[in-house]
Design an enzyme around this catalytic site. Structure first.
Site, PDB file in Angstrom:
ATOM      1  N   LYS A   1       0.799  -1.161  -0.034  1.00 44.40           N
ATOM      2  CA  LYS A   1       0.048   0.034   0.054  1.00 44.40           C
ATOM      3  C   LYS A   1       0.913   1.110  -0.028  1.00 44.40           C
ATOM      4  CE  LYS A   1      -0.330  -0.122   4.832  1.00 44.40           C
ATOM      5  NZ  LYS A   1      -1.166  -0.884   6.112  1.00 44.40           N
TER       6      LYS A   1
ATOM      7  N   ARG B   1     -10.766  -0.636  14.675  1.00 43.10           N
ATOM      8  CA  ARG B   1     -10.584   0.173  13.402  1.00 43.10           C
ATOM      9  C   ARG B   1     -11.680  -0.328  12.489  1.00 43.10           C
ATOM     10  NH1 ARG B   1      -4.750   0.832  10.462  1.00 43.10           N
ATOM     11  NH2 ARG B   1      -5.124  -1.276  10.131  1.00 43.10           N
TER      12      ARG B   1
ATOM     13  N   TYR C   1      13.328  31.606   4.292  1.00 44.48           N
ATOM     14  CA  TYR C   1      12.289  32.359   4.895  1.00 44.48           C
ATOM     15  C   TYR C   1      12.230  32.345   6.280  1.00 44.48           C
ATOM     16  CZ  TYR C   1       9.901  31.311   0.221  1.00 44.48           C
ATOM     17  OH  TYR C   1       9.471  31.072  -1.192  1.00 44.48           O
TER      18      TYR C   1
ATOM     19  N   MET D   1       9.240  24.796  -0.216  1.00 46.28           N
ATOM     20  CA  MET D   1       8.246  23.739  -0.743  1.00 46.28           C
ATOM     21  C   MET D   1       9.107  22.903  -1.729  1.00 46.28           C
ATOM     22  SD  MET D   1       5.010  24.618  -3.399  1.00 46.28           S
ATOM     23  CE  MET D   1       3.920  25.251  -2.106  1.00 46.28           C
TER      24      MET D   1
HETATM   25  C1  PLP Z   1      -0.114  -1.917   6.768  1.00 48.65           C
HETATM   26  C2  PLP Z   1      -0.757  -2.976   7.111  1.00 48.65           C
HETATM   27  C3  PLP Z   1      -0.203  -4.301   7.479  1.00 48.65           C
HETATM   28  C4  PLP Z   1       1.598  -3.969   7.404  1.00 48.65           C
HETATM   29  O1  PLP Z   1       1.997  -3.691   8.668  1.00 48.65           O
HETATM   30  P1  PLP Z   1       3.509  -3.263   8.851  1.00 48.65           P
HETATM   31  O2  PLP Z   1       3.787  -2.887  10.316  1.00 48.65           O
HETATM   32  O3  PLP Z   1       3.941  -2.484   7.777  1.00 48.65           O
HETATM   33  O4  PLP Z   1       4.319  -4.725   8.496  1.00 48.65           O
HETATM   34  C5  PLP Z   1      -0.623  -5.362   7.708  1.00 48.65           C
HETATM   35  N1  PLP Z   1      -1.836  -5.538   7.682  1.00 48.65           N
HETATM   36  C6  PLP Z   1      -2.795  -4.429   7.658  1.00 48.65           C
HETATM   37  C7  PLP Z   1      -4.123  -4.618   7.730  1.00 48.65           C
HETATM   38  C8  PLP Z   1      -2.351  -3.370   7.342  1.00 48.65           C
HETATM   39  O5  PLP Z   1      -3.085  -2.367   7.164  1.00 48.65           O
END
Ligand code: PLP
Length: 387
Positions: A43, A141, A279, A327
């Site tokens: 992700k 969650r 800045y 930036m």
């Molecule tokens: C991001 C995520 C992981 C991976 O977690 P890490 O700590 O990066 O290994 C695993 N399961 C879910 C549901 C996640 O959202």
């Protein structure tokens, strides 16, 4: 002309080490054993490492699923390669369920309404949908509470084309502590909920709970598959996880960071003593100084909190950031690096000579975690695979 953009752009680029990524994967495979599948969590643009680059390296390595957050990420990841096995970890809106089902993308499901929609879609398409039910065990969650589980099972038993391929949960408090009692409580809760499936005569092919920290620390969390994210990229989930690991394992060279982030010096100038830099006039030179201008800024993910705080590497030496990060630009002091010249390599994350600046170091400076440092590196910057 004729040059590809990624060959042109040395101005700011991310290097991805193939050998480090493969090393981390093989390391975790040795830890979990051959019977446990590995899903690579990719992700957030593969934690900033780049979808295409990480998939190219990992695709031949027998990854069970590539884990993404959303349907948009899944689309960006596969780029038309329909053979990539996808597990979507987040919510998929009703209007996109059909798109996912048609591609056999695995869905994480925790809403009864989604089950209803999937039942309708699979009936209409005469096609299976493969779901991974996410169970609530204390993270609050995404997840199905134990009291609602029987209801899900009853509905799913009537929806023949919606196949329960997996059951999962996510730990709330495994990275942030060396006291793992909350994780153990969640694991017990998960076991109780697995019994409900068993009593209903349902076999779950893929039970999974472990992200990086759990995978590295506790065999009892591995079940049939792990979801391995941050440590695939060679980073520890936290200092606490690293400490917990060291308490039972003497080897501290387990993981190799995969990502380096580099730029070049775009101007060098002499600045007399007593002048301000950047800045807000937050830095004033105390001696005659040489200042190097770096064409990277907070838009690129070089956090503004690094102003007057961080170092970069130039000619193997540390050069401190002077003034505010802008930036697209920041400035560093190279008074003590007299041989520094225009277009010298600048390392924001990585090694140069005998020096090293880690994502963990940047995270400490910014007051965040390494996850945020790497995942926020601007996705527009080129990612280049190096061996
Ligand atoms: C991001 C995520 C992981 C991976 O977690 P890490 O700590 O990066 O290994 C695993 N399961 C879910 C549901 C996640 O959202």
């Amino acid at each position: 002309m004729g040059l590809r953009f990624d060959q042109l752009s040395r101005e700011s680029r991310v290097e991805i080490s193939r050998s480090a990524l493969i090393h981390n994967l093989r390391t975790i495979r040795a830890i979990v054993g051959e019977k446990v599948d590995i899903s690579a969590v990719v992700k957030a643009c593969a934690y900033g490492h780049g979808y295409g680059q990480v998939v190219e390296i990992l695709k031949p390595e027998g990854i069970r699923f590539f884990g993404v957050h959303s349907i948009d990420e899944a689309a960006a990841l596969v780029q038309g390669d329909s053979s990539l096995p996808i597990l979507i970890l987040g919510y998929v809106p009703f209007e996109h369920l059909e798109y996912a089902v048609e591609r056999d993308w695995r869905l994480t499901v925790f809403n009864m309404e989604t089950v209803g929609k999937l039942a309708e879609i699979t009936r209409r398409l005469n096609r299976n949908a493969y779901v991974h039910l996410k169970l609530e065990t204390g993270t609050n969650r995404q997840g199905i509470r134990q009291s609602d589980l029987q209801g899900f099972i009853s509905v799913l038993e009537k929806s023949r084309n919606v196949i329960i391929e997996g059951v999962s949960m996510h730990f709330a408090n495994i990275e942030d502590t060396t006291d793992h009692s909350f994780a153990k409580m969640q694991l017990d809760c998960f076991a109780n909920m697995l019994n409900i499936f068993e009593n209903a005569g349902i076999t779950i092919p893929i039970r999974h709970t472990a992200s990086s920290a759990a995978s590295l620390l506790f065999k009892s969390t591995h079940f049939d598959m792990i979801r391995f994210g941050i440590s695939l990229y060679g980073l520890w989930p936290s200092k606490e996880t690293y400490l917990s690991y060291l308490l039972s394992n003497p080897d501290n060279s387990l993981l190799r960071p995969v990502l380096s982030w580099k730029s070049i010096v775009s101007q060098i100038k002499d600045v007399p003593a007593g002048e301000y830099i950047g800045y807000g006039c937050t830095y004033r030179t105390t001696t005659d100084s040489r200042i190097a201008v770096i064409p990277v800024g907070y838009f690129d993910g070089y956090d503004r909190k690094l102003s007057n705080l961080a170092h970069v590497l130039i000619r193997g030496k540390r050069a401190p950031v002077r003034g505010r990060v802008c930036m697209d630009i920041f400035m560093v002091d190279v008074t003590h690096i007299p041989d520094a010249i225009l277009e010298d390599e600048v390392v924001m994350i990585g090694e140069q000579g005998h020096e090293k600046i880690s994502a963990d170091q940047l995270a400490d400076w910014v007051g965040t975690i390494n996850y945020e440092i790497v995942s926020r590196i601007n996705p527009l910057l080129p990612r280049v695979i190096v061996e």
